[in-house]
Design an enzyme around this catalytic site. Structure first.
Site, PDB file in Angstrom:
ATOM      1  N   ARG A 175     -12.696  -4.507  -6.375  1.00 22.83           N
ATOM      2  CA  ARG A 175     -12.453  -5.149  -5.076  1.00 22.83           C
ATOM      3  C   ARG A 175     -13.733  -5.136  -4.243  1.00 22.83           C
ATOM      4  O   ARG A 175     -14.435  -4.124  -4.177  1.00 22.83           O
ATOM      5  CB  ARG A 175     -11.345  -4.374  -4.363  1.00 22.83           C
ATOM      6  N   PHE A 211       0.854  -1.184   0.000  1.00 21.16           N
ATOM      7  CA  PHE A 211       0.000   0.000   0.000  1.00 21.16           C
ATOM      8  C   PHE A 211       0.890   1.234   0.000  1.00 21.16           C
ATOM      9  O   PHE A 211       1.787   1.361   0.834  1.00 21.16           O
ATOM     10  CB  PHE A 211      -0.944   0.004   1.202  1.00 21.16           C
ATOM     11  N   TYR A 230     -10.909   2.218  10.818  1.00 16.97           N
ATOM     12  CA  TYR A 230     -12.139   2.534  10.084  1.00 16.97           C
ATOM     13  C   TYR A 230     -12.525   1.504   9.034  1.00 16.97           C
ATOM     14  O   TYR A 230     -13.522   1.692   8.340  1.00 16.97           O
ATOM     15  CB  TYR A 230     -12.039   3.921   9.437  1.00 16.97           C
ATOM     16  N   LYS A 231     -11.784   0.425   8.913  1.00 14.95           N
ATOM     17  CA  LYS A 231     -12.172  -0.617   7.956  1.00 14.95           C
ATOM     18  C   LYS A 231     -13.048  -1.645   8.673  1.00 14.95           C
ATOM     19  O   LYS A 231     -14.203  -1.379   9.007  1.00 14.95           O
ATOM     20  CB  LYS A 231     -10.927  -1.239   7.334  1.00 14.95           C
ATOM     21  N   ASP A 283       1.647  -4.252   9.206  1.00 17.59           N
ATOM     22  CA  ASP A 283       0.478  -3.406   9.004  1.00 17.59           C
ATOM     23  C   ASP A 283      -0.736  -4.325   8.942  1.00 17.59           C
ATOM     24  O   ASP A 283      -0.855  -5.164   8.041  1.00 17.59           O
ATOM     25  CB  ASP A 283       0.611  -2.605   7.708  1.00 17.59           C
TER      26      ASP A 283
END
Length: 408
Positions: free
Chosen positions: A367, A126, A220-221, A195
């Site tokens: 996705r 990422f 927040y995921k 991560d």
């Protein structure tokens, strides 16, 4: 042969996690498959935010730091996240963003081995992780070595200081074996920073059992803490007193209200705090984490596997133009499924217009997040039917679906 609608409805009826769906606000007519990017709103969050704003902030004002437990919130919420990631309560704290916490850990951990000059990470990781790593490496006088996934183990050596890995890859969903990679790094004297942004709250994690020492993760995921929710940071208990955060804010001081000029780090994980805790964000994240009550991660993961298998089978049967690029073996993937198509962006936008929300990742990937707490099997079935209609009709070719906003 792909399952029928009656069959997937029967799967929902037998789902032991089905009742958890009632804990979340799900807009009518929308099939939300982007919880791996932004989790949905827990019902409890609305009332809790109102309470914090109207009562704690509005009525109690600054007294709430003591009377309503504001000052302990980073540790309290961290302790609630700990069971989801296989850590001790005193090893997790909530603070800042994932990027800021990653910076803290890189600089702090690099100082433990000043004779080792290399920070190793994965190509295609990422991008913010690599951007943060590049800046942190410069300050820590490290050389950032970015290697393809298949070459990482060969690049580990006597010069490796830190290995930075994302446990579940953000795009295709490939998952590293945490215990194996941690052991390989340790064998050459290096440390790993993990991560967990696409892992926490979705896939089984055992940081303690895997020998992991350092990790960051997103709130927040899958944890449903809201847009821009604060992040969490993990440091193994055995390592905490050896690290010094490069961001030495007053909340990480041993006595923040002594107002002394000198800096003395707080004992334990609290030394990784910096500025004043974001109370509204912490309150929302706490609600998101509490929504996991009675839903153990192993049960969530078992459902995720079934959701993935159903999605893959339905797309294979009805949308053959899409190519699944996520690993089929559960132990090699996270909790999202990704498909490649030359016009992935346009198809994704057409799906969103049709009430099926996934996301696009450049250059050619659609996705879909598989969030077992609130996603049903019929949701998957219906999403694929709408996608089939879009593909068969060619609706994705409409010019409006080629218009790109700032967020994809």
């Amino acid at each position: 042969m792909s399952p029928s609608l009656d069959e997937v409805r029967a799967m929902d009826a037998a789902d032991p996690l089905r009742a958890c769906r009632e804990r979340f606000f799900l807009p009518e007519g929308v099939i939300y498959l982007d919880g791996n990017s932004l989790g949905v709103l827990p019902m409890a969050t609305m009332g809790r935010q109102r309470e914090v704003v109207e009562s704690e902030w509005g009525e109690e004002l600054i007294r709430s730091w003591n009377s309503r437990g504001w000052i302990e919130a980073p540790q309290r919420v961290g302790a609630k996240i700990a069971p989801l990631i296989g850590a001790k309560a005193n090893e997790v704290i909530v603070a800042d963003s994932t990027s800021v916490n990653l910076f803290k850990l890189i600089v702090a951990a690099a100082a433990l081995a000043p004779d080792r000059p290399v920070l190793l990470s994965e190509a295609g990781n990422f991008h913010t992780d690599l951007h943060i790593a590049s800046g942190a490496a410069e300050l820590a006088r490290l050389r950032l070595d970015i290697a393809p996934r298949g070459e990482i183990e060969a690049r580990l050596g006597a010069d490796t200081n830190l290995l930075l890995l994302t446990h579940v890859h953000f795009k295709a969903g490939f998952r590293f074996d945490m215990a194996e990679m941690t052991a390989r790094a340790r064998a050459v004297g290096a440390r790993v920073i993990w991560d967990l942004s696409h892992s926490a709250g979705a896939v089984p994690l055992d940081l303690n059992g895997s020998g992991a020492e350092l990790a960051v993760g997103c709130g927040y995921k899958y944890l449903n803490g809201g847009p821009g929710a604060p992040s969490f940071l993990y440091v193994a208990e055995s390592l905490q007193e050896r690290l010094m955060s490069p961001l030495r804010g007053w909340m990480g001081h041993a006595a923040p209200f002594a107002f002394t000029d000198d800096y003395r780090p707080a004992p334990g994980i609290a030394r990784f705090l910096a500025g004043t805790p974001p109370i509204l964000g912490l309150a929302a994240l706490e609600c998101g984490v509490e929504a996991f009550a009675g839903a153990p991660v192993d049960r969530l993961w078992a459902k995720s596997i079934r959701l993935f298998d159903l999605f893959a089978a339905l797309v294979e049967a009805h949308c053959p133009a899409l190519t699944c690029i996520s690993p089929r073996e559960p132990e090699r993937r996270g909790s999202h499924i990704s498909f490649a198509h030359p016009h992935a962006f346009e198809i994704c936008q057409a799906l969103i217009a049709d009430g099926v929300i996934g996301d696009f990742r450049a250059p050619d990937v659609i996705r879909f997040g598989l969030t077992p707490l609130y996603l049903g099997f019929e949701d998957i079935w219906e999403a694929v039917q709408r996608m089939r209609s879009i593909l068969d009709s060619g609706r994705w070719r409409e010019p409006r679906f080629a218009v790109r906003g700032k967020v994809t």
